[in-house]
Scaffold this active site. Structure first.
Site, mmCIF file in Angstrom:
data_model
loop_
_atom_site.group_PDB
_atom_site.id
_atom_site.type_symbol
_atom_site.label_atom_id
_atom_site.label_comp_id
_atom_site.label_asym_id
_atom_site.label_seq_id
_atom_site.Cartn_x
_atom_site.Cartn_y
_atom_site.Cartn_z
ATOM 1 N N CYS A 112 5.244 -0.395 7.858
ATOM 2 C CA CYS A 112 4.976 0.864 7.144
ATOM 3 C C CYS A 112 6.249 1.273 6.409
ATOM 4 O O CYS A 112 7.338 1.261 7.010
ATOM 5 C CB CYS A 112 4.570 1.948 8.136
ATOM 6 S SG CYS A 112 4.216 3.534 7.349
ATOM 7 N N LEU A 113 6.111 1.637 5.154
ATOM 8 C CA LEU A 113 7.288 2.047 4.372
ATOM 9 C C LEU A 113 7.906 3.329 4.928
ATOM 10 O O LEU A 113 9.080 3.594 4.684
ATOM 11 C CB LEU A 113 6.895 2.229 2.901
ATOM 12 C CG LEU A 113 6.354 0.952 2.218
ATOM 13 C CD1 LEU A 113 5.889 1.271 0.799
ATOM 14 C CD2 LEU A 113 7.395 -0.155 2.208
ATOM 15 N N HIS B 100 -5.045 1.465 7.180
ATOM 16 C CA HIS B 100 -3.695 1.997 7.444
ATOM 17 C C HIS B 100 -3.415 3.182 6.500
ATOM 18 O O HIS B 100 -2.910 4.233 6.929
ATOM 19 C CB HIS B 100 -2.687 0.856 7.226
ATOM 20 C CG HIS B 100 -1.251 1.227 7.320
ATOM 21 N ND1 HIS B 100 -0.416 0.732 8.309
ATOM 22 C CD2 HIS B 100 -0.453 2.026 6.541
ATOM 23 C CE1 HIS B 100 0.802 1.215 8.125
ATOM 24 N NE2 HIS B 100 0.809 1.998 7.065
ATOM 25 N N GLU B 101 -3.764 3.014 5.203
ATOM 26 C CA GLU B 101 -3.486 4.082 4.228
ATOM 27 C C GLU B 101 -4.372 5.310 4.476
ATOM 28 O O GLU B 101 -3.917 6.452 4.348
ATOM 29 C CB GLU B 101 -3.676 3.570 2.791
ATOM 30 C CG GLU B 101 -2.817 2.374 2.413
ATOM 31 C CD GLU B 101 -1.350 2.521 2.754
ATOM 32 O OE1 GLU B 101 -0.847 3.653 2.769
ATOM 33 O OE2 GLU B 101 -0.705 1.487 3.037
ATOM 34 N N GLN C 278 2.680 9.930 1.956
ATOM 35 C CA GLN C 278 4.010 9.350 2.156
ATOM 36 C C GLN C 278 5.011 9.823 1.102
ATOM 37 O O GLN C 278 6.217 9.713 1.312
ATOM 38 C CB GLN C 278 3.931 7.821 2.145
ATOM 39 C CG GLN C 278 3.202 7.259 3.351
ATOM 40 C CD GLN C 278 3.060 5.761 3.244
ATOM 41 O OE1 GLN C 278 2.152 5.281 2.581
ATOM 42 N NE2 GLN C 278 3.952 5.023 3.863
ATOM 43 N N GLY D 86 0.843 -1.190 0.000
ATOM 44 C CA GLY D 86 0.000 0.000 0.000
ATOM 45 C C GLY D 86 0.877 1.238 0.000
ATOM 46 O O GLY D 86 2.080 1.170 0.294
ATOM 47 N N HIS E 233 -2.932 7.487 6.997
ATOM 48 C CA HIS E 233 -1.883 8.380 6.476
ATOM 49 C C HIS E 233 -2.503 9.683 5.959
ATOM 50 O O HIS E 233 -1.973 10.770 6.187
ATOM 51 C CB HIS E 233 -1.113 7.720 5.337
ATOM 52 C CG HIS E 233 -0.012 6.800 5.778
ATOM 53 N ND1 HIS E 233 1.015 7.200 6.590
ATOM 54 C CD2 HIS E 233 0.235 5.491 5.502
ATOM 55 C CE1 HIS E 233 1.852 6.195 6.794
ATOM 56 N NE2 HIS E 233 1.398 5.129 6.147
HETATM 57 O O1 K1U Z 1 1.578 2.421 4.096
HETATM 58 C C1 K1U Z 1 2.609 1.805 3.933
HETATM 59 O O2 K1U Z 1 3.650 2.229 4.369
HETATM 60 C C2 K1U Z 1 2.600 0.473 3.205
HETATM 61 C C3 K1U Z 1 2.527 -0.708 4.157
HETATM 62 C C4 K1U Z 1 1.096 -1.198 4.155
HETATM 63 C C5 K1U Z 1 0.671 -2.115 5.269
HETATM 64 C C6 K1U Z 1 1.365 -3.268 5.557
HETATM 65 C C7 K1U Z 1 0.935 -4.109 6.575
HETATM 66 C C8 K1U Z 1 -0.213 -3.812 7.271
HETATM 67 C C9 K1U Z 1 -0.882 -2.654 6.988
HETATM 68 C C10 K1U Z 1 -0.458 -1.815 5.967
HETATM 69 C C11 K1U Z 1 3.470 -1.774 3.646
HETATM 70 O O3 K1U Z 1 3.347 -2.227 2.575
HETATM 71 S S1 K1U Z 1 4.734 -2.303 4.703
HETATM 72 C C12 K1U Z 1 5.518 -3.620 3.775
HETATM 73 C C13 K1U Z 1 4.733 -4.890 3.779
HETATM 74 O O4 K1U Z 1 3.906 -5.090 4.633
HETATM 75 C C14 K1U Z 1 4.961 -5.932 2.746
HETATM 76 C C15 K1U Z 1 5.926 -5.783 1.787
HETATM 77 C C16 K1U Z 1 6.105 -6.757 0.814
HETATM 78 C C17 K1U Z 1 5.335 -7.885 0.820
HETATM 79 C C18 K1U Z 1 4.383 -8.051 1.780
HETATM 80 C C19 K1U Z 1 4.187 -7.077 2.752
HETATM 81 ZN ZN ZN Z 2 2.237 3.257 6.226
#
Ligand code: K1U
Ligand code: ZN
Length: 167
Positions: free
Chosen positions: A91-92, A133-134, A51, A46, A137
């Site tokens: 979260c990225l 979650h998004e 972000q 996401g 943000h």
């Molecule tokens: O909002 C963001 O920073 C993105 C975030 C989204 C998210 C992940 C987990 C739970 C709620 C919301 C991410 O993508 S973090 C990375 C991640 O979870 C992931 C990356 C690659 C493959 C699978 C998962």
């Molecule tokens: Zn996030």
């Protein structure tokens, strides 16, 4: 297309409340394409416009294994929330930190697509978690704000140290 810089917690710009998109036009579609490239490269499931320092109400989500099911939500609104679920989120903008957050299990969302057409979607499980979650943000909230003050302070210190060391 272009890779965009992802803001890192505790950057104060992550606390900006995003403004609604007035018109879905070419500039919005271009930003969505750049955000998709950025999200897949990270990699993430996401990404919110906040972000990438664009304070408009647009989020992207793709929870598919094959990374071939991109969903774009412009001006998303949660109409219905049901149940409760706990999930270890990442979260990225907070790299390397994962912790449990409780959110609604099922939601109904209304948004515009990239043609400016309104749609509604029922989501549950990881899709519902990721959309919530998004959306946080867009309201200037980062998932660590659901954690204790002590954990938030430790996370802030850890990421500030990493940022200093990367300079
Ligand atoms: O909002 C963001 O920073 C993105 C975030 C989204 C998210 C992940 C987990 C739970 C709620 C919301 C991410 O993508 S973090 C990375 C991640 O979870 C992931 C990356 C690659 C493959 C699978 C998962
Ligand atoms: Zn996030």
């Amino acid at each position: 297309m272009a890779l965009l810089k992802i803001l890192r917690y505790p950057d104060p710009r992550l606390h900006t409340v995003a403004k609604p998109v007035a018109r879905v036009d070419e500039a919005i579609r271009r930003l969505a394409a750049d955000m998709a490239e950025t999200m897949y490269a990270a990699p993430g499931i996401g990404l919110a416009a906040t972000q990438v320092d664009q304070h408009i109400r647009m989020i992207l989500v793709d929870i598919s294994e094959a990374k071939d099911h991109l969903r774009v939500f412009v001006n998303p609104e949660i109409l219905v929330r049901e149940g409760e679920t706990e999930f270890e989120e990442g979260c990225l903008s907070v790299p390397g930190i994962y912790d449990k957050v409780t959110r609604a299990q099922r939601i109904r969302v209304r948004a515009l697509d990239l043609e400016g057409k309104s749609f509604e979607l029922d989501a549950d499980g990881l899709l519902a978690i990721c959309i919530q979650h998004e959306l946080d943000h867009l309201d200037g909230k980062v998932f660590v704000e659901y954690l204790s003050r002590l954990k938030q302070s430790r996370i802030r210190q850890k990421l500030q140290k990493q940022a200093r060391e990367a300079m």
